[in-house]
Design a protein around this motif. Structure first.
Motif, PDB file in Angstrom:
ATOM      1  N   MET A 172       0.849  -1.194   0.000  1.00  0.00           N
ATOM      2  CA  MET A 172       0.000   0.000   0.000  1.00  0.00           C
ATOM      3  C   MET A 172       0.883   1.241   0.000  1.00  0.00           C
ATOM      4  O   MET A 172       1.886   1.291   0.716  1.00  0.00           O
ATOM      5  CB  MET A 172      -0.885  -0.019   1.235  1.00  0.00           C
ATOM      6  N   PRO A 173       0.533   2.286  -0.781  1.00  0.00           N
ATOM      7  CA  PRO A 173       1.387   3.479  -0.805  1.00  0.00           C
ATOM      8  C   PRO A 173       1.336   4.212   0.534  1.00  0.00           C
ATOM      9  O   PRO A 173       0.303   4.207   1.212  1.00  0.00           O
ATOM     10  CB  PRO A 173       0.770   4.337  -1.919  1.00  0.00           C
ATOM     11  N   PRO A 174       2.439   4.824   0.922  1.00  0.00           N
ATOM     12  CA  PRO A 174       2.446   5.549   2.202  1.00  0.00           C
ATOM     13  C   PRO A 174       1.653   6.854   2.117  1.00  0.00           C
ATOM     14  O   PRO A 174       1.301   7.311   1.029  1.00  0.00           O
ATOM     15  CB  PRO A 174       3.922   5.843   2.431  1.00  0.00           C
ATOM     16  N   SER A 175       1.392   7.444   3.284  1.00  0.00           N
ATOM     17  CA  SER A 175       0.737   8.756   3.361  1.00  0.00           C
ATOM     18  C   SER A 175       1.608   9.677   4.199  1.00  0.00           C
ATOM     19  O   SER A 175       2.349   9.231   5.073  1.00  0.00           O
ATOM     20  CB  SER A 175      -0.612   8.663   4.080  1.00  0.00           C
ATOM     21  N   ILE A 176       1.431  10.953   3.947  1.00  0.00           N
ATOM     22  CA  ILE A 176       2.062  11.960   4.810  1.00  0.00           C
ATOM     23  C   ILE A 176       1.006  12.455   5.792  1.00  0.00           C
ATOM     24  O   ILE A 176      -0.141  12.703   5.412  1.00  0.00           O
ATOM     25  CB  ILE A 176       2.611  13.117   3.953  1.00  0.00           C
ATOM     26  N   LEU A 177       1.397  12.553   7.054  1.00  0.00           N
ATOM     27  CA  LEU A 177       0.520  13.156   8.073  1.00  0.00           C
ATOM     28  C   LEU A 177       1.114  14.519   8.381  1.00  0.00           C
ATOM     29  O   LEU A 177       2.158  14.608   9.036  1.00  0.00           O
ATOM     30  CB  LEU A 177       0.503  12.258   9.318  1.00  0.00           C
ATOM     31  N   ALA A 188      -6.888   8.068   9.470  1.00  0.00           N
ATOM     32  CA  ALA A 188      -7.045   7.823   8.031  1.00  0.00           C
ATOM     33  C   ALA A 188      -5.706   7.430   7.410  1.00  0.00           C
ATOM     34  O   ALA A 188      -5.633   6.509   6.589  1.00  0.00           O
ATOM     35  CB  ALA A 188      -7.595   9.073   7.349  1.00  0.00           C
ATOM     36  N   ALA A 189      -4.637   8.128   7.816  1.00  0.00           N
ATOM     37  CA  ALA A 189      -3.319   7.814   7.254  1.00  0.00           C
ATOM     38  C   ALA A 189      -2.890   6.403   7.664  1.00  0.00           C
ATOM     39  O   ALA A 189      -2.406   5.621   6.838  1.00  0.00           O
ATOM     40  CB  ALA A 189      -2.297   8.847   7.731  1.00  0.00           C
ATOM     41  N   ALA A 190      -3.106   6.073   8.950  1.00  0.00           N
ATOM     42  CA  ALA A 190      -2.661   4.758   9.446  1.00  0.00           C
ATOM     43  C   ALA A 190      -3.450   3.637   8.775  1.00  0.00           C
ATOM     44  O   ALA A 190      -2.911   2.553   8.520  1.00  0.00           O
ATOM     45  CB  ALA A 190      -2.832   4.697  10.962  1.00  0.00           C
ATOM     46  N   ALA A 191      -4.724   3.888   8.461  1.00  0.00           N
ATOM     47  CA  ALA A 191      -5.540   2.838   7.840  1.00  0.00           C
ATOM     48  C   ALA A 191      -5.116   2.594   6.393  1.00  0.00           C
ATOM     49  O   ALA A 191      -5.359   1.527   5.834  1.00  0.00           O
ATOM     50  CB  ALA A 191      -7.016   3.253   7.883  1.00  0.00           C
ATOM     51  N   VAL A 207       3.059   5.503   7.366  1.00  0.00           N
ATOM     52  CA  VAL A 207       2.801   6.932   7.587  1.00  0.00           C
ATOM     53  C   VAL A 207       4.112   7.668   7.852  1.00  0.00           C
ATOM     54  O   VAL A 207       4.953   7.211   8.634  1.00  0.00           O
ATOM     55  CB  VAL A 207       1.863   7.132   8.806  1.00  0.00           C
ATOM     56  N   LEU A 208       4.238   8.847   7.223  1.00  0.00           N
ATOM     57  CA  LEU A 208       5.362   9.737   7.523  1.00  0.00           C
ATOM     58  C   LEU A 208       4.790  11.009   8.159  1.00  0.00           C
ATOM     59  O   LEU A 208       4.220  11.853   7.468  1.00  0.00           O
ATOM     60  CB  LEU A 208       6.123  10.094   6.238  1.00  0.00           C
ATOM     61  N   PRO A 209       4.933  11.176   9.480  1.00  0.00           N
ATOM     62  CA  PRO A 209       4.456  12.417  10.121  1.00  0.00           C
ATOM     63  C   PRO A 209       5.446  13.555   9.859  1.00  0.00           C
ATOM     64  O   PRO A 209       6.650  13.373  10.012  1.00  0.00           O
ATOM     65  CB  PRO A 209       4.431  12.072  11.617  1.00  0.00           C
ATOM     66  N   VAL A 210       4.912  14.702   9.445  1.00  0.00           N
ATOM     67  CA  VAL A 210       5.756  15.828   9.052  1.00  0.00           C
ATOM     68  C   VAL A 210       5.303  17.084   9.775  1.00  0.00           C
ATOM     69  O   VAL A 210       4.112  17.336   9.907  1.00  0.00           O
ATOM     70  CB  VAL A 210       5.647  16.062   7.521  1.00  0.00           C
ATOM     71  N   PHE A 211       6.275  17.875  10.247  1.00  0.00           N
ATOM     72  CA  PHE A 211       5.961  19.190  10.818  1.00  0.00           C
ATOM     73  C   PHE A 211       6.784  20.227  10.056  1.00  0.00           C
ATOM     74  O   PHE A 211       7.980  20.034   9.852  1.00  0.00           O
ATOM     75  CB  PHE A 211       6.317  19.230  12.308  1.00  0.00           C
ATOM     76  N   LEU A 212       6.122  21.319   9.659  1.00  0.00           N
ATOM     77  CA  LEU A 212       6.802  22.338   8.859  1.00  0.00           C
ATOM     78  C   LEU A 212       7.002  23.626   9.636  1.00  0.00           C
ATOM     79  O   LEU A 212       6.074  24.128  10.277  1.00  0.00           O
ATOM     80  CB  LEU A 212       5.977  22.675   7.607  1.00  0.00           C
TER      81      LEU A 212
END
Ligand code: FAD
Length: 476
Positions: free
Chosen positions: A1-6, A22-25, A29-34
């Motif tokens: 399954m393709p990854p998602s960015i959180l 939703a991302a984990a399902a 997951v790649l959690p990102v803070f900008l």
């Protein structure tokens, strides 16, 4: 399954976190803070608090899921399309933070993602109800609190989601800025050490613990919430501001307690009303973004507010000579917090007695408060100044001496924050002096300078009367 960015923004929690769920399902997951323009434009104390929330969240993410937050510096539309392409992400999930600057950033990102296989998916959760769920009979936004609150109570908030499911980290995540060397608030002039000494514990677990502790004593809330000399309120505004706890979750936990504990029922009902004030502030800001900068009632644009002056500087430095006002401003300088009653009195002193533009006070609070919230700050400043929606009329002017006699009758609050006032020696009061640049040369012995609330009130009323005369017929 393709990854998602959180894409993390103001949602440093695991419960009721729809974007994370939703991302984990969907897959890894790649959690990102900008660290973007919007963040840098915020006040120093608020950035300092976000940094604490981010660190606590990252530590918990590592402990629970073996994942880490990727911290990057730059604009979302410049960084995130490349990042999605690099890791092959199909979606970026984000919990909505419906602040105008963030909405604009989301729109810019949406345009930058057009033509790529990835899309931005927004999830509600910052408010009790979807931002546009509450509408008047004619389909517009509410402008008055009471019918807004009545409708919200009748519909009831959305149900909170539960704990996010197990989150699979990316096998080989990109490297970003080192969290242990991060300093989001290099311009925190009062010094980190001062705030850290009085900081409330950060993180979701601490917010839930604080809520539990508050609910144990919520029976007193309705009667005591206006007393700055008591520890009667929840102290949850910081956690709400950075999303360590979600309002829907808070509502659900508090109402369950009220059902189980009838003695706490009235206190919890009053507490939920305050949460509806927060919701109302956001409802207004979303429908009328000008709330943050312009007087809600346009005719107030011509009010002869004073600009920067020695009076403003003395107010900012907590040297007005009015004990309750200075105690509140010192509390804010030392802790990043200020009791709600004292916020009202301090804001009233600036806008009424000193006739100073409410936006200068709003900016000082925005830079100083660790619970800074663009909607609540703007709505409340306009409310006190008299130019806001559902505001107290201008001529209702807080008398700080009477407020002190009613809400701090033994002077406990003022003694805690004013070194030398009536012989006060409190450690908190000393903290104020640790936060000062030497050039300020503030006396260590606080003295009320006898500023006369009566003449300031008379000047404010005269300015208002002249203003009314000029704009007669506008309903001011
Ligand atoms: C001039 C002025 C500026 C303010 N600026 C902010 C701000 O930047 N950020 C902020 O969170 N609050 C702001 N407030 C509202 C209020 O002072 C704080 O929310 C409150 O003091 C936080 O303490 P608490 O969490 O213990 O509140 P509690 O009494 O425990 O209330 C529970 C929650 O209800 C909400 N709430 C309570 N009072 C208000 C209110 N008057 N308006 C909107 N929401 C409310 C908060 O989310 C709070 O955490 C401001 C008030 C004034 C008068």
């Amino acid at each position: 399954m393709p990854p998602s960015i959180l894409w993390l923004c103001r949602d440093f929690r695991f419960r009721d976190n729809a974007a994370m769920a939703a991302a984990a399902a969907a897959g890894p997951v790649l959690p990102v803070f900008l660290i973007d323009r919007g963040l840098r434009a915020q006040g120093a104390a608020s950035r300092w608090r976000i940094e604490r929330a981010l660190r606590a969240f990252d530590a918990e993410l590592r402990r629970r899921h073996g994942a880490a937050v990727l911290v990057l510096e730059g604009e979302p539309e410049a960084l995130l399309p490349d990042l999605t392409a690099r890791i092959g992400a199909a979606a970026l999930h984000m919990n909505d933070w419906p602040e105008p600057g963030t909405i604009a950033a989301q729109q810019r990102l949406g345009r930058a993602l057009a033509g790529t296989p990835a899309r931005l998916v927004l999830h509600p959760g910052h408010l009790l109800l979807h931002p546009r769920a509450l509408r008047t009979g004619s389909g517009g936004a509410y402008r008055v609190f009471t019918p807004f609150a009545r409708t919200l109570r009748a519909i009831g908030p959305d149900r909170p989601g539960g704990e996010a499911p197990r989150l699979a980290p990316l096998a080989d995540p990109p490297q970003g800025l080192a969290l242990d060397r991060l300093d989001l608030a290099p311009d925190l002039h009062r010094g980190r050490a001062v705030l850290e000494r009085h900081a409330l514990p950060a993180g979701e677990a601490a917010a839930l613990a604080r809520l539990g502790d508050f609910l144990d004593r919520a029976g007193d809330y309705a009667a005591q919430r206006d007393r700055p000399d008591r520890d009667a309120t929840s102290g949850l505004s910081e956690s709400l501001a950075v999303g360590e706890i979600g309002p829907r979750d808070l509502w659900a936990i508090a109402t369950a307690r009220a059902r189980a504990d009838s003695a706490a029922g009235a206190g919890i009902a009053a507490f939920l009303t305050e949460l509806i004030w927060r919701e109302f502030a956001w409802h207004l800001l979303i429908a009328f973004p000008r709330l943050a900068r312009q007087p809600w009632r346009p005719e107030w644009s011509d009010f002869p507010w004073r600009g920067a002056s020695g009076d403003l500087t003395r107010w900012q430095r907590a040297e007005t000579g009015i004990a309750l006002v200075d105690a509140g401003l010192r509390e804010m300088r030392v802790t990043g917090r200020m009791h709600n009653r004292v916020r009202m009195v301090a804001a009233s002193w600036l806008t009424k007695h000193l006739l100073t533009d409410w936006r200068l006070g709003l900016a000082h609070f925005a830079d100083s408060l660790t619970d800074w919230d663009p909607a609540s700050n703007a709505m409340n400043w306009q409310w006190v100044a008299g130019c806001g929606p559902d505001a107290a009329p201008f001529f209702r002017i807080f008398n700080p001496e009477r407020q002190a006699a009613q809400f701090d009758p033994q002077g406990r609050y003022r003694r805690r924050w004013l070194l030398g006032w009536q012989g006060a020696e409190a450690e908190e009061a000393r903290g104020y002096f640790d936060s000062l640049p030497p050039a300020w040369q503030v006396s260590r012995h606080y003295a009320e300078d006898g500023a006369d609330p009566t003449s300031g009130r008379a000047r404010a009323l005269a300015a208002h009367a002249a203003f009314r005369h000029r704009v007669q017929g506008s309903g001011i």
